[in-house]
Motif scaffolding. Structure first.
Motif, PDB file in Angstrom:
ATOM      1  N   GLY A  18       0.275  -1.564   0.145  1.00  0.00           N
ATOM      2  CA  GLY A  18       0.399   0.038  -0.141  1.00  0.00           C
ATOM      3  C   GLY A  18       0.293   1.575   0.150  1.00  0.00           C
ATOM      4  N   LEU A  19       0.835   2.424   1.381  1.00  0.00           N
ATOM      5  CA  LEU A  19       0.941   3.425   1.143  1.00  0.00           C
ATOM      6  C   LEU A  19       2.290   3.433   1.804  1.00  0.00           C
ATOM      7  CD1 LEU A  19      -1.407   5.777   1.519  1.00  0.00           C
ATOM      8  CD2 LEU A  19      -0.491   5.086  -0.933  1.00  0.00           C
ATOM      9  N   GLY A  20       2.639   2.618   2.260  1.00  0.00           N
ATOM     10  CA  GLY A  20       4.293   2.060   3.284  1.00  0.00           C
ATOM     11  C   GLY A  20       3.976   2.476   4.945  1.00  0.00           C
ATOM     12  N   GLY A  21       2.919   2.570   4.868  1.00  0.00           N
ATOM     13  CA  GLY A  21       2.677   2.433   6.567  1.00  0.00           C
ATOM     14  C   GLY A  21       3.555   1.843   7.707  1.00  0.00           C
ATOM     15  N   THR A  22       3.168   0.364   6.923  1.00  0.00           N
ATOM     16  CA  THR A  22       3.807  -1.090   7.519  1.00  0.00           C
ATOM     17  C   THR A  22       5.144  -0.527   7.729  1.00  0.00           C
ATOM     18  OG1 THR A  22       2.211  -2.597   7.568  1.00  0.00           O
ATOM     19  CG2 THR A  22       4.497  -3.373   8.362  1.00  0.00           C
ATOM     20  N   ALA A  23       6.196  -0.337   6.094  1.00  0.00           N
ATOM     21  CA  ALA A  23       7.000   0.036   5.633  1.00  0.00           C
ATOM     22  C   ALA A  23       7.584   0.422   6.453  1.00  0.00           C
ATOM     23  CB  ALA A  23       7.255   0.084   4.250  1.00  0.00           C
ATOM     24  N   ILE A  24       7.087   1.689   7.252  1.00  0.00           N
ATOM     25  CA  ILE A  24       7.873   2.861   7.551  1.00  0.00           C
ATOM     26  C   ILE A  24       7.912   2.600   8.939  1.00  0.00           C
ATOM     27  CG2 ILE A  24       7.355   5.412   8.941  1.00  0.00           C
ATOM     28  CD1 ILE A  24       5.378   5.780   5.539  1.00  0.00           C
ATOM     29  N   TYR A  25       6.758   1.871   9.629  1.00  0.00           N
ATOM     30  CA  TYR A  25       7.089   1.215  10.764  1.00  0.00           C
ATOM     31  C   TYR A  25       8.135   0.419  10.773  1.00  0.00           C
ATOM     32  CZ  TYR A  25       6.230  -0.609  15.352  1.00  0.00           C
ATOM     33  OH  TYR A  25       6.270  -1.465  16.484  1.00  0.00           O
ATOM     34  N   LEU A  26       8.460  -0.602  10.312  1.00  0.00           N
ATOM     35  CA  LEU A  26       9.875  -1.651  10.524  1.00  0.00           C
ATOM     36  C   LEU A  26      11.015  -0.901  10.579  1.00  0.00           C
ATOM     37  CD1 LEU A  26       7.891  -4.467   8.712  1.00  0.00           C
ATOM     38  CD2 LEU A  26       8.094  -4.314  11.634  1.00  0.00           C
ATOM     39  N   ALA A  27      11.195   0.055   9.698  1.00  0.00           N
ATOM     40  CA  ALA A  27      12.713   0.731   9.198  1.00  0.00           C
ATOM     41  C   ALA A  27      13.157   1.476  10.446  1.00  0.00           C
ATOM     42  CB  ALA A  27      12.798   1.252   7.212  1.00  0.00           C
ATOM     43  N   LYS A  28      11.554   1.986  10.737  1.00  0.00           N
ATOM     44  CA  LYS A  28      12.162   3.475  11.608  1.00  0.00           C
ATOM     45  C   LYS A  28      12.202   2.814  13.145  1.00  0.00           C
ATOM     46  CE  LYS A  28       9.685   7.603  11.610  1.00  0.00           C
ATOM     47  NZ  LYS A  28       9.283   8.662  10.507  1.00  0.00           N
ATOM     48  N   LYS A  29      11.008   1.677  13.586  1.00  0.00           N
ATOM     49  CA  LYS A  29      11.062   1.377  14.909  1.00  0.00           C
ATOM     50  C   LYS A  29      12.080  -0.025  15.525  1.00  0.00           C
ATOM     51  CE  LYS A  29       8.021   4.355  16.709  1.00  0.00           C
ATOM     52  NZ  LYS A  29       8.239   5.825  17.492  1.00  0.00           N
ATOM     53  N   LYS A  30      12.740  -0.234  14.437  1.00  0.00           N
ATOM     54  CA  LYS A  30      12.759  -1.814  14.378  1.00  0.00           C
ATOM     55  C   LYS A  30      14.544  -1.869  13.495  1.00  0.00           C
ATOM     56  CE  LYS A  30       9.741  -3.373  17.090  1.00  0.00           C
ATOM     57  NZ  LYS A  30       9.528  -3.595  18.561  1.00  0.00           N
ATOM     58  N   LYS A  31      14.677  -0.706  12.451  1.00  0.00           N
ATOM     59  CA  LYS A  31      15.599  -1.239  11.574  1.00  0.00           C
ATOM     60  C   LYS A  31      15.552  -1.905  10.766  1.00  0.00           C
ATOM     61  CE  LYS A  31      16.886   2.436  14.054  1.00  0.00           C
ATOM     62  NZ  LYS A  31      16.585   3.815  13.620  1.00  0.00           N
ATOM     63  N   CYS A  32      14.438  -2.562  10.236  1.00  0.00           N
ATOM     64  CA  CYS A  32      14.130  -3.087   9.289  1.00  0.00           C
ATOM     65  C   CYS A  32      14.232  -2.472   7.738  1.00  0.00           C
ATOM     66  CB  CYS A  32      12.858  -4.285   9.094  1.00  0.00           C
ATOM     67  SG  CYS A  32      12.534  -5.293  10.653  1.00  0.00           S
ATOM     68  N   ARG A  33      15.348  -4.007   7.006  1.00  0.00           N
ATOM     69  CA  ARG A  33      15.656  -3.462   5.621  1.00  0.00           C
ATOM     70  C   ARG A  33      13.825  -3.988   4.332  1.00  0.00           C
ATOM     71  NH1 ARG A  33      19.163  -0.909   4.081  1.00  0.00           N
ATOM     72  NH2 ARG A  33      20.915  -0.757   5.289  1.00  0.00           N
ATOM     73  N   VAL A  34      12.917  -3.072   4.118  1.00  0.00           N
ATOM     74  CA  VAL A  34      12.336  -4.028   3.919  1.00  0.00           C
ATOM     75  C   VAL A  34      11.841  -3.405   2.498  1.00  0.00           C
ATOM     76  CG1 VAL A  34       9.416  -3.353   4.245  1.00  0.00           C
ATOM     77  CG2 VAL A  34      10.691  -3.142   5.810  1.00  0.00           C
TER      78      VAL A  34
END
Length: 91
Positions: free
Chosen positions: A11-27
């Protein structure tokens, strides 16, 4: 070590934003909407690690990389061949 996450139906990247910012994931997010990719890319321009978004249909998923986890929020009901999808992402 940063987890690699595939966000199916990103979608608009909401989950990606959360995972990258809070968990430092590469999404890596996939969606069938070019408009969603454009908007998600704009919304994540200052996010690190920077998520990437790919135009792709989960029904015909073709990615040659490995992920630590796969997220498919609100997308499973749209899959025509769920069993085949799960086999592909489990590799």
């Amino acid at each position: 070590m940063e987890a690699k996450v595939l966000d199916v139906g990103s979608g608009l990247g909401g989950t990606a934003i959360y995972l990258a910012k809070k968990k430092k994931c590469r999404v890596t997010g996939i969606t069938i909407s070019e408009m969603q990719i454009d908007l998600a890319t704009k919304l994540t321009r200052r996010v690190f690690p920077k998520p990437r978004f790919i135009l792709q249909d989960a029904n015909n998923l073709r990615l040659n990389e490995k992920f630590d986890t796969v997220i498919a929020i609100e997308v499973l009901s749209h899959l025509q061949k769920r069993e085949e999808f799960f086999k592909r992402v489990a590799k």
